[in-house]
Enzyme design. Structure first.
Site, PDB file in Angstrom:
ATOM      1  CG  ASP A 204      -0.165  -2.697   6.259  1.00 40.93           C
ATOM      2  OD1 ASP A 204      -0.939  -2.547   5.295  1.00 40.93           O
ATOM      3  OD2 ASP A 204       0.968  -2.141   6.313  1.00 40.93           O
ATOM      4  CB  SER A 205      -5.828  -1.894   5.108  1.00 35.77           C
ATOM      5  OG  SER A 205      -6.157  -3.212   4.728  1.00 35.77           O
TER       6      SER A 205
ATOM      7  CG  ASP B 298       0.284  -6.006   3.839  1.00 36.69           C
ATOM      8  OD1 ASP B 298       1.037  -6.188   2.867  1.00 36.69           O
ATOM      9  OD2 ASP B 298      -0.679  -5.216   3.821  1.00 36.69           O
TER      10      ASP B 298
ATOM     11  CE  LYS C   4       0.040  -6.139   0.028  1.00 41.08           C
ATOM     12  NZ  LYS C   4       0.403  -4.820   0.571  1.00 41.08           N
TER      13      LYS C   4
ATOM     14  CD  GLU D 176       3.319  -0.419   2.009  1.00 38.79           C
ATOM     15  OE1 GLU D 176       3.920   0.676   2.139  1.00 38.79           O
ATOM     16  OE2 GLU D 176       2.162  -0.616   2.432  1.00 38.79           O
TER      17      GLU D 176
ATOM     18  CD  GLU E 163      -2.706   1.477  -2.096  1.00 40.50           C
ATOM     19  OE1 GLU E 163      -2.011   0.589  -1.563  1.00 40.50           O
ATOM     20  OE2 GLU E 163      -3.510   2.192  -1.465  1.00 40.50           O
TER      21      GLU E 163
HETATM   22  O1  KIV Z   1      -3.179  -3.457   3.446  1.00 38.84           O
HETATM   23  C1  KIV Z   1      -3.885  -3.571   2.445  1.00 38.84           C
HETATM   24  O2  KIV Z   1      -5.115  -3.720   2.513  1.00 38.84           O
HETATM   25  C2  KIV Z   1      -3.228  -3.530   1.143  1.00 38.84           C
HETATM   26  C3  KIV Z   1      -4.112  -3.375  -0.053  1.00 38.84           C
HETATM   27  C4  KIV Z   1      -4.421  -1.953  -0.210  1.00 38.84           C
HETATM   28  C5  KIV Z   1      -3.492  -3.954  -1.268  1.00 38.84           C
HETATM   29  O3  KIV Z   1      -2.047  -3.548   1.068  1.00 38.84           O
END
Ligand code: KIV
Length: 286
Positions: free
Chosen positions: A49-50, A88, A118, A120, A187
């Site tokens: 989600d970055s 994510d 994924k 969190e 992280e």
């Molecule tokens: O969203 C992302 O890029 C991530 C990485 C920092 C692992 O979760």
């Protein structure tokens, strides 16, 4: 969605089996062309989600909608053939309850063809990790610095730099491993703590700003290519693509302004008319 049946994709259980083995290599990917370039060299691709910051200019990952994740994940699946694609779950799409998480994660799996999601969170998300894992959705967890929680944690500072802070992170790791996560991203955790957690749990740890002792490493592709305007201390820039793009754009602009581009080699010259067409044209006068 196209699929090449001659190549077997890496699966979540494959990654799970890599605990303590050769280091797992991972990068983020948000679109088809970069996925195609990265795919042969990594074990998994994370549609992180970055992408909210990297592709869409948001300040944090909080505004990222589920539909956007799905659209980018579809492109990454189409652009790759062998690496596991992990997607994510964005903020707001899984925290409410295990059932809501299942509904949204199932949509991600069905509509993208990815192999895992994924989420969190540690102890407080363990029930959801179990719920999804037991219902056919492989879950990678993400603990330590959890960027989606920025509005409650306040900063993107690294965690666990005092031993007195370690216990909750160790509990998080144990809880999600016990709940069935197949791997966990650590992280921005103090190096010693990340190494210790790696020894304490039986699933692979994937470090980002963590420790070389982790079972694997991940970076945001655009950060390691030198495309991002500001990067955390833990990012090693392996290329300076940003500077290369700026130089290329300056060259293009100068060529357009002086009419040096497009020169003859980049334009389509006329063909000689075929004889028959010339004759007919003459007869009809058209
Ligand atoms: O969203 C992302 O890029 C991530 C990485 C920092 C692992 O979760």
């Amino acid at each position: 969605m196209s699929q090449d049946f001659s190549v077997r994709r890496v699966t979540a259980p494959d990654i799970r089996k890599r605990k303590g083995g050769p280091p797992i290599v991972a990068l983020t990917a948000y679109h088809a062309h970069t996925a195609r370039i990265i795919d042969p060299h990594v074990d998994f691709l994370l549609v992180g989600d970055s992408l909210g910051m990297v592709m869409h200019g948001y300040e944090t990952t909080v505004p990222v909608p589920l539909d956007l994740m799905i659209m980018h994940a579809q492109a990454v699946v189409r652009g790759s053939t062998r690496a596991l694609v992990v997607v994510d779950m964005p903020f707001g799409s899984y925290e409410e309850s295990p059932a809501v998480a299942f509904r949204n994660a199932a949509r991600v799996m069905k509509e993208t063809g990815c192999g895992a999601v994924k989420i969190e969170g540690g102890v407080h998300m363990a029930e959801t990790v179990r719920y999804l894992s037991e219902r056919g959705i492989p879950v990678m967890s993400h603990i330590g610095l959890t960027p989606q929680a920025v509005n409650t944690i306040g900063t993107f500072q690294p965690r666990g730099r005092y031993r007195s802070e370690w216990a909750p992170y160790e509990e998080d790791a144990k809880a999600i491993a016990e709940a069935g996560a197949f791997a966990v991203v650590l992280e921005a955790l103090a190096e010693l703590l990340a190494a210790r957690i790696t020894k304490q749990i039986d699933i692979p740890t994937i470090g980002i700003g963590a420790s070389a002792e982790c079972d694997g490493q991940i970076l945001v592709l655009e950060d390691m290519l030198g495309l991002s305007p500001r990067v955390p201390k833990f990012v090693k820039e392996y290329a300076k693509i940003g500077a290369g793009i700026e130089a290329a754009v300056k060259g293009f602009a100068a060529d357009v302004r002086t009419r040096a581009f497009p020169s003859a080699e980049y334009t389509y010259p006329m063909f000689d008319e075929p004889a028959a067409v010339t004759k007919k044209t003459k007869m009809t006068g058209s």
